[in-house]
Design a protein around this motif. Sequence first.
Motif, PDB file in Angstrom:
ATOM      1  N   ASN A   1       0.822  -1.209   0.000  1.00 39.24           N
ATOM      2  CA  ASN A   1       0.000   0.000   0.000  1.00 39.24           C
ATOM      3  C   ASN A   1       0.857   1.261   0.000  1.00 39.24           C
ATOM      4  OD1 ASN A   1      -2.314  -1.550   0.050  1.00 39.24           O
ATOM      5  ND2 ASN A   1      -2.573  -1.420   2.272  1.00 39.24           N
ATOM      6  N   ILE A   2       1.900   1.254   0.824  1.00 40.68           N
ATOM      7  CA  ILE A   2       2.794   2.417   0.884  1.00 40.68           C
ATOM      8  C   ILE A   2       3.480   2.622  -0.456  1.00 40.68           C
ATOM      9  CG2 ILE A   2       4.909   3.320   1.942  1.00 40.68           C
ATOM     10  CD1 ILE A   2       4.059   1.998   4.535  1.00 40.68           C
ATOM     11  N   ARG A   3       3.944   1.534  -1.052  1.00 41.44           N
ATOM     12  CA  ARG A   3       4.646   1.634  -2.336  1.00 41.44           C
ATOM     13  C   ARG A   3       3.710   2.118  -3.442  1.00 41.44           C
ATOM     14  NH1 ARG A   3       8.464  -3.265  -3.938  1.00 41.44           N
ATOM     15  NH2 ARG A   3       9.416  -2.455  -2.029  1.00 41.44           N
ATOM     16  N   GLN A   4       2.473   1.630  -3.445  1.00 39.73           N
ATOM     17  CA  GLN A   4       1.507   2.042  -4.468  1.00 39.73           C
ATOM     18  C   GLN A   4       1.251   3.550  -4.388  1.00 39.73           C
ATOM     19  OE1 GLN A   4      -2.446   0.786  -3.666  1.00 39.73           O
ATOM     20  NE2 GLN A   4      -3.290   1.481  -5.625  1.00 39.73           N
ATOM     21  N   ARG A   5       1.047   4.056  -3.176  1.00 38.99           N
ATOM     22  CA  ARG A   5       0.753   5.483  -3.019  1.00 38.99           C
ATOM     23  C   ARG A   5       1.975   6.338  -3.312  1.00 38.99           C
ATOM     24  NH1 ARG A   5      -2.537   3.375   2.126  1.00 38.99           N
ATOM     25  NH2 ARG A   5      -4.496   2.956   1.027  1.00 38.99           N
ATOM     26  N   ALA A   6       3.142   5.850  -2.941  1.00 42.49           N
ATOM     27  CA  ALA A   6       4.368   6.589  -3.255  1.00 42.49           C
ATOM     28  C   ALA A   6       4.579   6.667  -4.757  1.00 42.49           C
ATOM     29  CB  ALA A   6       5.562   5.916  -2.581  1.00 42.49           C
ATOM     30  N   ARG A   7       4.341   5.568  -5.460  1.00 45.23           N
ATOM     31  CA  ARG A   7       4.535   5.551  -6.915  1.00 45.23           C
ATOM     32  C   ARG A   7       3.582   6.510  -7.617  1.00 45.23           C
ATOM     33  NH1 ARG A   7       5.328  -0.992  -7.914  1.00 45.23           N
ATOM     34  NH2 ARG A   7       7.592  -1.046  -7.533  1.00 45.23           N
ATOM     35  N   ALA A   8       2.385   6.698  -7.055  1.00 44.82           N
ATOM     36  CA  ALA A   8       1.443   7.633  -7.662  1.00 44.82           C
ATOM     37  C   ALA A   8       2.028   9.044  -7.684  1.00 44.82           C
ATOM     38  CB  ALA A   8       0.122   7.615  -6.893  1.00 44.82           C
ATOM     39  N   TYR A   9       2.698   9.435  -6.598  1.00 41.59           N
ATOM     40  CA  TYR A   9       3.378  10.736  -6.579  1.00 41.59           C
ATOM     41  C   TYR A   9       4.549  10.745  -7.560  1.00 41.59           C
ATOM     42  CZ  TYR A   9       1.046  13.123  -2.702  1.00 41.59           C
ATOM     43  OH  TYR A   9       0.127  13.790  -1.934  1.00 41.59           O
ATOM     44  N   MET A  10       5.297   9.664  -7.585  1.00 40.24           N
ATOM     45  CA  MET A  10       6.477   9.599  -8.434  1.00 40.24           C
ATOM     46  C   MET A  10       6.117   9.634  -9.919  1.00 40.24           C
ATOM     47  SD  MET A  10       8.544   6.677  -6.290  1.00 40.24           S
ATOM     48  CE  MET A  10       9.069   6.981  -4.605  1.00 40.24           C
ATOM     49  N   CYS A  11       4.929   9.142 -10.257  1.00 38.18           N
ATOM     50  CA  CYS A  11       4.513   9.094 -11.663  1.00 38.18           C
ATOM     51  C   CYS A  11       3.728  10.323 -12.097  1.00 38.18           C
ATOM     52  CB  CYS A  11       3.676   7.836 -11.915  1.00 38.18           C
ATOM     53  SG  CYS A  11       4.607   6.294 -11.745  1.00 38.18           S
TER      54      CYS A  11
ATOM     55  N   ILE B   1      11.354  10.790  -4.250  1.00 38.70           N
ATOM     56  CA  ILE B   1      10.304  10.956  -5.269  1.00 38.70           C
ATOM     57  C   ILE B   1      10.937  11.306  -6.613  1.00 38.70           C
ATOM     58  CG2 ILE B   1       8.302  12.329  -5.973  1.00 38.70           C
ATOM     59  CD1 ILE B   1       7.719  12.795  -3.004  1.00 38.70           C
ATOM     60  N   ARG B   2      11.891  12.227  -6.583  1.00 39.55           N
ATOM     61  CA  ARG B   2      12.520  12.682  -7.826  1.00 39.55           C
ATOM     62  C   ARG B   2      13.136  11.514  -8.589  1.00 39.55           C
ATOM     63  NH1 ARG B   2      16.933  17.352  -7.328  1.00 39.55           N
ATOM     64  NH2 ARG B   2      15.073  18.676  -7.110  1.00 39.55           N
ATOM     65  N   TRP B   3      13.788  10.597  -7.877  1.00 37.59           N
ATOM     66  CA  TRP B   3      14.472   9.480  -8.526  1.00 37.59           C
ATOM     67  C   TRP B   3      13.635   8.201  -8.542  1.00 37.59           C
ATOM     68  CZ3 TRP B   3      18.157  10.876 -11.557  1.00 37.59           C
ATOM     69  CH2 TRP B   3      18.876  12.039 -11.264  1.00 37.59           C
ATOM     70  N   ARG B   4      12.385   8.314  -8.078  1.00 38.26           N
ATOM     71  CA  ARG B   4      11.425   7.205  -8.132  1.00 38.26           C
ATOM     72  C   ARG B   4      11.932   5.950  -7.412  1.00 38.26           C
ATOM     73  NH1 ARG B   4      10.971   9.722 -13.302  1.00 38.26           N
ATOM     74  NH2 ARG B   4       8.859  10.510 -13.687  1.00 38.26           N
ATOM     75  N   TRP B   5      12.493   6.153  -6.234  1.00 36.84           N
ATOM     76  CA  TRP B   5      13.011   5.031  -5.440  1.00 36.84           C
ATOM     77  C   TRP B   5      11.938   4.601  -4.443  1.00 36.84           C
ATOM     78  CZ3 TRP B   5      18.280   7.873  -4.509  1.00 36.84           C
ATOM     79  CH2 TRP B   5      19.087   7.713  -5.644  1.00 36.84           C
ATOM     80  N   SER B   6      10.919   3.901  -4.928  1.00 38.37           N
ATOM     81  CA  SER B   6       9.800   3.532  -4.064  1.00 38.37           C
ATOM     82  C   SER B   6      10.200   2.519  -2.998  1.00 38.37           C
ATOM     83  CB  SER B   6       8.648   2.978  -4.909  1.00 38.37           C
ATOM     84  OG  SER B   6       9.067   1.851  -5.664  1.00 38.37           O
ATOM     85  N   GLY B   7      11.154   1.673  -3.305  1.00 38.79           N
ATOM     86  CA  GLY B   7      11.606   0.699  -2.322  1.00 38.79           C
ATOM     87  C   GLY B   7      12.227   1.364  -1.105  1.00 38.79           C
ATOM     88  N   PHE B   8      13.035   2.397  -1.304  1.00 35.93           N
ATOM     89  CA  PHE B   8      13.646   3.121  -0.199  1.00 35.93           C
ATOM     90  C   PHE B   8      12.589   3.891   0.605  1.00 35.93           C
ATOM     91  CE2 PHE B   8      17.413   2.551  -2.893  1.00 35.93           C
ATOM     92  CZ  PHE B   8      18.325   2.104  -1.948  1.00 35.93           C
ATOM     93  N   VAL B   9      11.541   4.343  -0.098  1.00 31.50           N
ATOM     94  CA  VAL B   9      10.465   5.052   0.605  1.00 31.50           C
ATOM     95  C   VAL B   9       9.806   4.137   1.628  1.00 31.50           C
ATOM     96  CG1 VAL B   9       8.146   6.024   0.341  1.00 31.50           C
ATOM     97  CG2 VAL B   9       9.964   6.737  -1.193  1.00 31.50           C
TER      98      VAL B   9
END
Length: 354
Positions: free
Chosen positions: A280-290, A326-334
């Motif tokens: 869930n955290i990764r999905q929401r983070a990716r939405a910002y990153m994309c 977010i800038r580098w789209r590192w969702s795993g680190f988020v």
Amino acid sequence: MDISFIIPVYNGEESMERCLQSICRWDWKADIEIVVVDDGSTDGTALLCQNYAASDHRIRIFPIENSGQSIARNYGMKQCCGTYLCFVDADDKIHPEEMFHMWEIAKREKADVVMGAYFRVNGTQKERIHLAGEGLMARNGNPKEEALYHQVMAENAFGYVWNKLYRKAFLDRNHLQMDDIRKIYMEDQLFNLKVWSKHPIWYCYDRPVYDYETQNVSTTRKAEPMIHAKNIAMIHSLISYYEENHILEENLDVLVPLIMRTFCWSLVKNIRYEGMHTANIRQRARAYMCSESIQRVIRMKGAVGKLWKLPSLLQTLFYSACLVLIRWRWSGFVTLLFDFTYPVMHKYIVNVVK
């Protein structure tokens, strides 16, 4: 008319009487009107309001088809005739004497907006929420005015409309209205940031002018799986507004911290209901990153530097780290970062976020 109180209401028969009573107590030397916008209520709200209007000529009632709180507020803004207007939610109360003092300050300072402190009420519990200070605040003013602005921005005091008096002529001149709550999140904040972008004379009054009832606030007291999508829609709307008015760069100091604040809130808000689920955290983070508009803003020259004027060094460092991720789209680190820091963040949310 000096002040218009605008009350949007939908099925509010249980709380509306308390709200109206608090305003009808007004007995100070300022002429008021109470504009009730009945947003398609199906309970006894209309009859209750009609009974009050029969005994108090200051009350005017406007029934409309159910359209949501934002549209109802906009309708009230069109119908009201006060020099200043104040939005009131149907399950809350105002403090008339302090509101009167706010109006006196507005006249004295020739202010476009006056913002007051408030009480956060939960049943029998009542907590006074202070402002960061008192006086004029400005993005480019004297050191005291600038410091107050940065503190207010950090504490998210732009997040509500009901503890403020707005000069109606200022709103009308700048064509300022509410965005539809059915499409976005945090419509109060979006409205206030649009107001702020028009360079208002803004005064902070650190006295409680309002009782904010939290027991019935559904959007902040339950899981909201799509909170990230609504937050991104709100940010996209604000970016578009800034770009259309050619004021994006001058408002980066507001926009960049807002992106980071909503990003963090989107990721942690539902943890207490869903648990710490990495997916869930990764999905929401990716939405910002994309989000193309968010990426465009955080990659602008000087974007990171806009976080370094925040009053809290810890907040600055955390937001800066999130911006890079977010800038580098590192969702795993988020997900690792939020998993590690959530206990501290939860304590911060409980003690600070109002």
